[in-house]
Design a protein around this motif. Structure first.
Motif, PDB file in Angstrom:
ATOM      1  N   MET A 262      -0.414  15.975  -6.415  1.00 10.65           N
ATOM      2  CA  MET A 262      -0.997  15.098  -5.201  1.00 10.65           C
ATOM      3  C   MET A 262      -1.271  13.715  -5.897  1.00 10.65           C
ATOM      4  N   HIS A 265       1.962  11.835  -7.078  1.00 14.74           N
ATOM      5  CA  HIS A 265       2.569  11.294  -6.101  1.00 14.74           C
ATOM      6  C   HIS A 265       1.734  10.160  -5.294  1.00 14.74           C
ATOM      7  N   SER A 266       0.629  10.332  -5.238  1.00 15.80           N
ATOM      8  CA  SER A 266      -0.255   9.181  -4.737  1.00 15.80           C
ATOM      9  C   SER A 266      -0.307   7.853  -5.568  1.00 15.80           C
ATOM     10  N   GLU A 267      -0.358   8.218  -6.958  1.00 18.72           N
ATOM     11  CA  GLU A 267      -0.272   6.974  -7.744  1.00 18.72           C
ATOM     12  C   GLU A 267       0.904   6.327  -8.038  1.00 18.72           C
ATOM     13  N   LEU A 269       3.028   6.219  -5.086  1.00 24.75           N
ATOM     14  CA  LEU A 269       2.756   5.358  -3.918  1.00 24.75           C
ATOM     15  C   LEU A 269       2.299   4.201  -4.224  1.00 24.75           C
ATOM     16  N   SER A 282       7.638  11.558  -1.031  1.00 24.83           N
ATOM     17  CA  SER A 282       6.235  11.771  -1.769  1.00 24.83           C
ATOM     18  C   SER A 282       5.100  12.189  -0.783  1.00 24.83           C
ATOM     19  N   LEU A 283       5.211  11.526   0.380  1.00 23.84           N
ATOM     20  CA  LEU A 283       4.141  11.807   1.309  1.00 23.84           C
ATOM     21  C   LEU A 283       4.305  13.125   1.926  1.00 23.84           C
ATOM     22  N   ILE A 286       2.919  15.347  -0.568  1.00 20.46           N
ATOM     23  CA  ILE A 286       1.495  15.659  -0.672  1.00 20.46           C
ATOM     24  C   ILE A 286       1.046  16.642   0.542  1.00 20.46           C
TER      25      ILE A 286
END
Length: 458
Positions: A262, A265-267, A269, A282-283, A286
């Motif tokens: 997560m 993927h958050s980095e 985004l 990606s969302l 997550i």
């Protein structure tokens, strides 16, 4: 007065004195031990809470300068490990509380690093409060653990009255037998006295020998029942503390892989200019990892505390393999250890989330033990699930112990990779719940094969 009357009178008097004295001593010792163990359990739980809380805050909030972000992060980190009796006090007041009691009013924490403890009757309930001060990011916080121990004292009262009834009944029967068989009954009573002394000093496994079927023998039997109840209750308190520690450690261990995924993927985004479809993927990833963490948390709580049974359903093995491969893709790509899948089983009766956790733990261990470029093979055939690697291997003398909780073969290496020594312990426990056997074969420098062997093809 006749001689037998004098002997009986003396014997009865001695019997009553001995029984009352031993019963009182035993009850006092038992009460002290139970209360002490309850206090130690709550203190240990609070230490574990503070330790995990501090580590998480240090890991996630070190260097954060935004006060609002720091406050929110600290509350979030505390909630991750808090239970129904946890309270967090900050400079602005109570940041988190799951109890009705205001512990800071009953047990103010002025200074010092040690634990403060208070046992008080609040609103008709026996409440144990443990408080400690902790400094996080140059700010002082107070962590309380509030435990309702009324049931502990109620059980002590019940045990006391039961023992009074048993002791009184035994004393009356013993009096009648003393008149008739004074010489014969003195030996069993002496043995009973010796047993009570040993139990009173903490030898709770000690039991009185029942050498006859008369009233003295019945008294010894009742005494053993009471001693067994005390021993079982103490063992239950110790086991409860151990299960709580294992659950906290297990959650920490299981959070690593999905949290890393997560974070990546958050980095991405936050830092990359992605197309709408890529951002949506990606969302979705997550979100899927968050849902799995929520489900896994509940399953691990059920598994470790044994509060409810897991539900076994026929699940697709290929779907499970694909799910595992997607969940671990970032971790395996980072370590450059490809995963090779070979599924020859259509379905298997299992708990999907727990079996996913089992296989991901084995694959994660295999990846850590492998050099870049070395493949990890995940197979399903007959009634066996197998994870094999060509890594560094495990010495034969270590294999028997690696399934023990918190045991690590190489502590320095596991410290670098984030290991906690709980992975194989959880794998073993999950296999046991599924009625499966965990078999490990390994040679140093050649590799390791771990098989989960089910008792039938299910």
């Amino acid at each position: 007065m006749k001689l037998w009357q004098k002997i009986s009178a003396v014997g009865i008097s001695i019997l009553l004195v001995v029984v009352i004295a031993c019963c009182t001593l035993l009850l006092l010792q038992a009460k002290e031990s139970i209360v002490r163990l309850s206090m130690e359990q709550v203190c240990a739980a609070q230490k574990n809470l503070i330790s995990s809380f501090e580590q998480m805050v240090q890991y996630y909030l070190d260097g954060e300068s935004n006060p609002a972000a720091v406050r929110s992060g600290i509350v979030y980190c505390f909630k991750c490990f808090a239970d129904a009796g946890s309270v967090l006090i900050g400079g602005d007041g109570t940041l988190f509380s799951a109890v009705r009691v205001a512990p800071e009013e009953w047990l103010p924490i002025e200074s010092g690093d040690g634990q403060a403890l208070l046992l008080e009757v609040i609103d008709g309930r026996d409440v144990l409060i443990v408080g400690s001060a902790v400094v996080l990011l140059d700010e002082r916080y107070i962590v309380y653990t509030v435990q309702d121990v009324t049931e502990v004292f109620d059980s002590i009262d019940v045990m006391t009255w039961n023992f009074v009834w048993i002791g009184g009944t035994g004393a009356l029967l013993g009096t009648a037998l003393m008149i008739l068989l004074v010489r014969r009954t003195t030996k069993p009573l002496a043995a009973l006295k010796a047993s009570t002394k040993r139990i009173a000093v903490g030898e709770y496994a000690e039991r009185a020998k029942v050498e006859s079927g008369d009233e003295v023998g019945e008294l010894a039997t009742d005494f053993n029942v009471m001693a067994g109840a005390v021993q079982a209750h103490i063992a239950d308190l110790e086991d409860r503390a151990k299960r709580q520690q294992l659950f906290i450690g297990g959650l920490t261990h299981e959070f690593r892989t999905p949290m890393a995924s997560m974070m990546i993927h958050s980095e991405t985004l936050l830092s990359a200019d992605l197309r709408a479809e890529e951002a949506q993927n990606s969302l979705a990833h997550i979100h899927a990892q968050c849902r799995w963490l929520e489900q896994l948390t509940q399953k691990l709580l059920s598994l470790i505390t044994l509060q409810e049974h897991t539900q076994m359903l026929a699940e697709s093995m290929q779907a499970l393999f694909d799910d595992i491969a997607e969940s671990m893709i970032e971790t395996l790509q980072t370590r450059r250890t490809p995963l090779v899948l070979d599924c020859a089983i259509d379905t298997l009766c299992m708990d999907y989330d727990l079996m996913k956790s089992l296989l991901m733990n084995l694959i994660d261990n295999a990846s850590k033990a492998s050099a870049p470029g070395q493949a990890i093979r995940l197979r399903a055939y007959d009634n066996i699930l197998e994870v094999r690697d060509d890594g560094r291997g495990i010495a034969q003398e270590e294999i028997a112990r690696i399934k023990d909780a918190f045991y690590m073969v190489d502590r320095s290496r596991n410290k670098k990779t984030g290991g906690s020594g709980l992975g194989l312990a959880l794998v073993k426990r999950i296999a046991e719940v599924h009625g499966a056997e965990l078999a490990i074969e390994s040679q140093v420098g050649i590799g390791t094969k771990v098989c989960v062997i089910f008792s039938d093809k299910r």
